[in-house]
Design a protein around this motif. Structure first.
Motif, short mmCIF file in Angstrom:
data_model
loop_
_atom_site.label_atom_id
_atom_site.label_comp_id
_atom_site.label_asym_id
_atom_site.label_seq_id
_atom_site.Cartn_x
_atom_site.Cartn_y
_atom_site.Cartn_z
N LEU A 51 28.26 -2.80 10.27
CA LEU A 51 29.27 -1.88 9.79
C LEU A 51 28.58 -0.57 9.44
CD1 LEU A 51 32.28 -1.68 9.11
CD2 LEU A 51 31.76 -2.63 6.86
N VAL A 52 29.02 0.53 10.07
CA VAL A 52 28.33 1.81 9.98
C VAL A 52 29.26 2.84 9.32
CG1 VAL A 52 27.16 3.62 11.30
CG2 VAL A 52 27.14 1.26 12.13
N GLU A 53 28.78 3.49 8.27
CA GLU A 53 29.55 4.56 7.65
C GLU A 53 29.45 5.81 8.51
OE1 GLU A 53 29.95 7.12 3.52
OE2 GLU A 53 28.53 5.47 3.61
N THR A 54 30.59 6.45 8.75
CA THR A 54 30.60 7.66 9.58
C THR A 54 30.94 8.92 8.80
OG1 THR A 54 32.90 7.25 10.20
CG2 THR A 54 31.19 6.39 11.67
N THR A 55 31.40 8.77 7.57
CA THR A 55 31.84 9.96 6.83
C THR A 55 30.69 10.87 6.43
OG1 THR A 55 31.86 8.66 4.80
CG2 THR A 55 33.96 8.91 5.97
N ASN A 56 29.46 10.36 6.40
CA ASN A 56 28.34 11.25 6.07
C ASN A 56 28.10 12.27 7.19
OD1 ASN A 56 27.54 8.98 7.56
ND2 ASN A 56 25.45 9.03 6.80
N PHE A 57 28.78 12.06 8.35
CA PHE A 57 28.73 13.04 9.43
C PHE A 57 30.09 13.70 9.60
CE2 PHE A 57 25.27 10.08 10.37
CZ PHE A 57 24.23 10.97 10.41
#
Length: 142
Positions: A51-57
């Motif tokens: 599961l990968v967080e994408t909001t930091n990009f």
């Protein structure tokens, strides 16, 4: 009948080798994405997915999944624990490696895929043709 075939395949020595490669590929993809600055929920993976967080990009999981799909990388948008975004947007994506492992991809291929994910999501580059050509080297049926 399908269950019988599945159980038979799972008993074969080649299935153990396949499962070990899945774990190697998942760990490599996870580590490479972390090296590119992605946050992997649970700091890595012990199985076939992550599961990968994408909001930091500055992308929602939904927009990240859509742009990756446009570039022939399949994933699912996925909510994160305590996700601030609503379920139809989400803050993350879920990536798995069984499909690419079945096609014969190994750890170096996971490094290439991690680079594409990074460059697509962070720099808005497009690699659809490159990825399609890359995948032709790993045909499902020969």
């Amino acid at each position: 009948a399908a269950k019988a075939v599945s159980f038979y395949e799972a008993l074969q020595p080649s299935f153990k080798v396949y499962q070990q490669q899945i774990l190697k590929n998942a760990k490599t993809l996870s580590l490479e994405l972390q090296n590119y600055g992605f946050r992997i929920i649970s700091q890595g993976t012990d199985n076939h997915l992550m599961l990968v967080e994408t909001t930091n990009f500055q992308d929602s999981g939904k927009s990240s999944a859509n742009i990756l799909l446009e570039n022939h990388i399949t994933c699912n948008q996925n909510s994160l624990p305590n996700d601030p975004l609503p379920p139809l947007l989400t803050s993350g994506i879920r990536l798995g490696v069984p499909a690419v492992t079945t096609r014969g991809m190994k750890e170096d291929d996971m490094k290439q895929i991690a680079f594409w994910i990074y460059d697509i999501l962070c720099h808005k580059k497009h690699y659809a043709e490159d990825i399609q050509q890359f995948a032709k080297g790993f045909e499902l049926y020969v």
